[in-house]
Design a protein around this motif. Structure first.
Motif, PDB file in Angstrom:
ATOM      1  N   GLU A  12       0.807  -1.112   0.010  1.00 52.43           N
ATOM      2  CA  GLU A  12       0.020   0.233   0.164  1.00 52.43           C
ATOM      3  C   GLU A  12       0.949   1.380  -0.028  1.00 52.43           C
ATOM      4  O   GLU A  12       0.518   2.303  -0.792  1.00 52.43           O
ATOM      5  N   GLN A  13       2.015   1.261   0.914  1.00 55.26           N
ATOM      6  CA  GLN A  13       2.829   2.373   0.728  1.00 55.26           C
ATOM      7  C   GLN A  13       3.301   2.663  -0.551  1.00 55.26           C
ATOM      8  O   GLN A  13       3.526   3.875  -0.937  1.00 55.26           O
ATOM      9  N   ALA A  14       3.816   1.740  -1.309  1.00 51.58           N
ATOM     10  CA  ALA A  14       4.234   1.913  -2.883  1.00 51.58           C
ATOM     11  C   ALA A  14       3.318   2.640  -3.550  1.00 51.58           C
ATOM     12  O   ALA A  14       3.225   3.469  -4.425  1.00 51.58           O
ATOM     13  N   THR A  15       1.976   2.106  -3.534  1.00 51.94           N
ATOM     14  CA  THR A  15       0.799   2.898  -4.186  1.00 51.94           C
ATOM     15  C   THR A  15       0.758   4.024  -3.747  1.00 51.94           C
ATOM     16  O   THR A  15       0.374   5.132  -4.725  1.00 51.94           O
ATOM     17  N   LEU A  16       0.804   4.759  -2.570  1.00 55.10           N
ATOM     18  CA  LEU A  16       0.563   5.815  -2.003  1.00 55.10           C
ATOM     19  C   LEU A  16       1.872   6.756  -2.632  1.00 55.10           C
ATOM     20  O   LEU A  16       1.235   7.846  -3.196  1.00 55.10           O
ATOM     21  N   LYS A  17       2.856   6.323  -2.576  1.00 52.25           N
ATOM     22  CA  LYS A  17       4.125   6.907  -3.192  1.00 52.25           C
ATOM     23  C   LYS A  17       3.801   7.088  -4.640  1.00 52.25           C
ATOM     24  O   LYS A  17       4.060   8.111  -5.178  1.00 52.25           O
ATOM     25  N   LEU A  18       3.271   6.007  -5.335  1.00 55.68           N
ATOM     26  CA  LEU A  18       3.037   6.337  -6.927  1.00 55.68           C
ATOM     27  C   LEU A  18       2.073   7.324  -7.145  1.00 55.68           C
ATOM     28  O   LEU A  18       2.165   8.294  -7.820  1.00 55.68           O
ATOM     29  N   GLY A  19       0.902   7.426  -6.224  1.00 54.56           N
ATOM     30  CA  GLY A  19      -0.081   8.569  -6.173  1.00 54.56           C
ATOM     31  C   GLY A  19       0.746   9.908  -6.108  1.00 54.56           C
ATOM     32  O   GLY A  19       0.326  10.901  -6.949  1.00 54.56           O
ATOM     33  N   ALA A  20       1.520   9.733  -5.199  1.00 50.37           N
ATOM     34  CA  ALA A  20       1.929  11.230  -4.555  1.00 50.37           C
ATOM     35  C   ALA A  20       2.988  11.782  -6.050  1.00 50.37           C
ATOM     36  O   ALA A  20       2.728  12.848  -6.347  1.00 50.37           O
ATOM     37  N   ASN A  21       3.803  10.917  -6.425  1.00 54.14           N
ATOM     38  CA  ASN A  21       4.801  11.117  -7.468  1.00 54.14           C
ATOM     39  C   ASN A  21       3.801  11.615  -8.678  1.00 54.14           C
ATOM     40  O   ASN A  21       3.989  12.524  -9.705  1.00 54.14           O
ATOM     41  N   PHE A  22       2.674  10.784  -8.971  1.00 50.21           N
ATOM     42  CA  PHE A  22       2.038  11.015 -10.224  1.00 50.21           C
ATOM     43  C   PHE A  22       1.067  12.525 -10.145  1.00 50.21           C
ATOM     44  O   PHE A  22       1.085  12.921 -10.990  1.00 50.21           O
ATOM     45  N   GLY A  23       0.789  12.520  -9.044  1.00 43.57           N
ATOM     46  CA  GLY A  23      -0.086  13.747  -8.796  1.00 43.57           C
ATOM     47  C   GLY A  23       0.918  14.849  -8.892  1.00 43.57           C
ATOM     48  O   GLY A  23       0.335  15.881  -9.656  1.00 43.57           O
ATOM     49  N   ARG A  24       2.169  14.966  -8.718  1.00 43.18           N
ATOM     50  CA  ARG A  24       2.953  16.175  -8.744  1.00 43.18           C
ATOM     51  C   ARG A  24       3.504  16.296 -10.448  1.00 43.18           C
ATOM     52  O   ARG A  24       3.539  17.380 -10.809  1.00 43.18           O
ATOM     53  N   ALA A  25       3.086  15.445 -11.422  1.00 42.38           N
ATOM     54  CA  ALA A  25       3.207  15.382 -12.818  1.00 42.38           C
ATOM     55  C   ALA A  25       1.853  15.978 -13.469  1.00 42.38           C
ATOM     56  O   ALA A  25       1.990  16.235 -14.643  1.00 42.38           O
ATOM     57  N   LEU A  26       0.865  15.971 -12.757  1.00 40.98           N
ATOM     58  CA  LEU A  26      -0.340  16.154 -13.416  1.00 40.98           C
ATOM     59  C   LEU A  26      -0.701  17.884 -13.781  1.00 40.98           C
ATOM     60  O   LEU A  26       0.083  18.554 -13.222  1.00 40.98           O
ATOM     61  N   CYS A  27      -1.520  18.031 -14.637  1.00 47.89           N
ATOM     62  CA  CYS A  27      -1.782  19.510 -14.665  1.00 47.89           C
ATOM     63  C   CYS A  27      -3.178  19.587 -14.942  1.00 47.89           C
ATOM     64  O   CYS A  27      -4.020  18.541 -15.353  1.00 47.89           O
ATOM     65  N   ALA A  28      -3.857  20.868 -14.945  1.00 49.85           N
ATOM     66  CA  ALA A  28      -5.370  21.129 -15.019  1.00 49.85           C
ATOM     67  C   ALA A  28      -5.775  20.623 -16.372  1.00 49.85           C
ATOM     68  O   ALA A  28      -4.978  20.671 -17.260  1.00 49.85           O
ATOM     69  N   GLY A  29      -6.647  20.210 -16.553  1.00 52.48           N
ATOM     70  CA  GLY A  29      -7.395  19.858 -17.795  1.00 52.48           C
ATOM     71  C   GLY A  29      -7.235  18.199 -18.129  1.00 52.48           C
ATOM     72  O   GLY A  29      -7.920  17.874 -19.219  1.00 52.48           O
ATOM     73  N   LEU A  30      -6.678  17.424 -17.272  1.00 52.64           N
ATOM     74  CA  LEU A  30      -6.568  16.133 -17.729  1.00 52.64           C
ATOM     75  C   LEU A  30      -7.617  15.211 -17.039  1.00 52.64           C
ATOM     76  O   LEU A  30      -8.060  15.610 -16.030  1.00 52.64           O
ATOM     77  N   ASN A  31      -8.269  14.160 -17.758  1.00 54.76           N
ATOM     78  CA  ASN A  31      -8.943  13.288 -17.284  1.00 54.76           C
ATOM     79  C   ASN A  31      -8.120  12.038 -17.378  1.00 54.76           C
ATOM     80  O   ASN A  31      -7.535  11.341 -18.261  1.00 54.76           O
ATOM     81  N   VAL A  32      -8.329  11.186 -15.930  1.00 51.61           N
ATOM     82  CA  VAL A  32      -7.661  10.137 -15.644  1.00 51.61           C
ATOM     83  C   VAL A  32      -8.710   9.125 -15.313  1.00 51.61           C
ATOM     84  O   VAL A  32      -9.269   9.304 -14.432  1.00 51.61           O
ATOM     85  N   TYR A  33      -8.433   7.947 -16.159  1.00 54.14           N
ATOM     86  CA  TYR A  33      -9.421   6.751 -15.902  1.00 54.14           C
ATOM     87  C   TYR A  33      -8.612   5.715 -15.059  1.00 54.14           C
ATOM     88  O   TYR A  33      -7.655   5.463 -15.186  1.00 54.14           O
ATOM     89  N   LEU A  34      -9.431   5.522 -13.730  1.00 52.33           N
ATOM     90  CA  LEU A  34      -8.830   4.376 -12.993  1.00 52.33           C
ATOM     91  C   LEU A  34      -9.432   3.150 -13.185  1.00 52.33           C
ATOM     92  O   LEU A  34     -10.416   3.118 -12.732  1.00 52.33           O
ATOM     93  N   HIS A  35      -8.569   2.167 -13.450  1.00 49.08           N
ATOM     94  CA  HIS A  35      -9.317   0.917 -13.920  1.00 49.08           C
ATOM     95  C   HIS A  35      -8.790  -0.160 -12.714  1.00 49.08           C
ATOM     96  O   HIS A  35      -7.470  -0.093 -12.303  1.00 49.08           O
ATOM     97  N   GLY A  36      -9.455  -1.113 -12.409  1.00 50.34           N
ATOM     98  CA  GLY A  36      -9.052  -2.047 -11.431  1.00 50.34           C
ATOM     99  C   GLY A  36     -10.081  -2.824 -10.750  1.00 50.34           C
ATOM    100  O   GLY A  36     -11.257  -2.321 -10.482  1.00 50.34           O
ATOM    101  N   ASP A  37     -10.146  -3.937 -10.210  1.00 55.49           N
ATOM    102  CA  ASP A  37     -11.300  -4.749  -9.351  1.00 55.49           C
ATOM    103  C   ASP A  37     -11.303  -3.989  -8.141  1.00 55.49           C
ATOM    104  O   ASP A  37     -10.484  -3.402  -7.786  1.00 55.49           O
ATOM    105  N   LEU A  38     -12.483  -4.378  -7.440  1.00 59.69           N
ATOM    106  CA  LEU A  38     -12.584  -4.088  -6.040  1.00 59.69           C
ATOM    107  C   LEU A  38     -11.474  -4.298  -5.433  1.00 59.69           C
ATOM    108  O   LEU A  38     -10.975  -5.367  -5.391  1.00 59.69           O
ATOM    109  N   GLY A  39     -10.933  -3.298  -4.564  1.00 59.55           N
ATOM    110  CA  GLY A  39      -9.818  -3.619  -3.794  1.00 59.55           C
ATOM    111  C   GLY A  39      -8.391  -3.316  -4.370  1.00 59.55           C
ATOM    112  O   GLY A  39      -7.376  -3.878  -3.804  1.00 59.55           O
TER     113      GLY A  39
END
Length: 161
Positions: A12-39
């Motif tokens: 889970e920590q690695a997923t949080l870190k990925l999210g943090a790093n990915f978030g800092r690369a985002l810019c306004a106007g983007l649409n991001v689809y999140l795919h995956g099973d429950l959990g």
């Protein structure tokens, strides 16, 4: 530069870190689809993304509200980030009545869990994020579908080196 990135996430920590790093690369106007099973970690990724952008409040899944709005700072600009969870979405009239269409604009970032539930009601994804469970960890694949999405993934890769 690659516009399709695959990563192994140990926990889970690695997923949080990925999210943090990915978030800092985002810019306004983007649409991001999140795919995956429950959990699979979609909301965990969003939690890390928001924390990485400095949001200190509680980040919850919008399973019953369909959308949770957040205001964050990206590149020194205030941006609305909308986290959609369309798992329970069933009625197109609800979409229009709630004004969700207006959330997709150049001054916002929209993160959408279960985008297939909305069909053609939502714009195409600039980036698709696929999360899959793998034992105790996960795999994540980020795929760019637009010029803005490619630029975002390039910023993400540069920040990793």
């Amino acid at each position: 530069m690659a516009h399709d990135i695959t990563l192994k996430l140990a926990d889970e920590q690695a997923t949080l870190k990925l999210g943090a790093n990915f978030g800092r690369a985002l810019c306004a106007g983007l649409n991001v689809y999140l795919h995956g099973d429950l959990g699979a970690g979609k909301t965990t990724l969003v939690r890390g993304l928001l924390q990485g952008l400095g949001f200190a409040g509680k980040v919850k899944s919008p399973t019953y509200t369909l959308v949770e709005p957040y205001q964050v700072s990206m590149m020194r600009t205030a941006v609305y980030l909308y986290h959609f969870d369309l798992y329970r979405f069933m009625d197109e009239e609800e979409w229009d009545a709630a004004g969700f269409r207006d959330y997709f604009n150049p001054q916002a970032v929209c993160l959408i869990e279960w985008p297939d539930k909305a069909g053609s009601l939502i714009p195409q994804a600039d980036i698709d994020v696929y999360l899959d469970l793998m034992g105790k960890g996960r795999s994540a694949r980020l795929t760019a579908n637009s010029t803005a999405g490619k630029q975002c993934l390039e910023r993400f890769l540069e920040s990793q080196s």
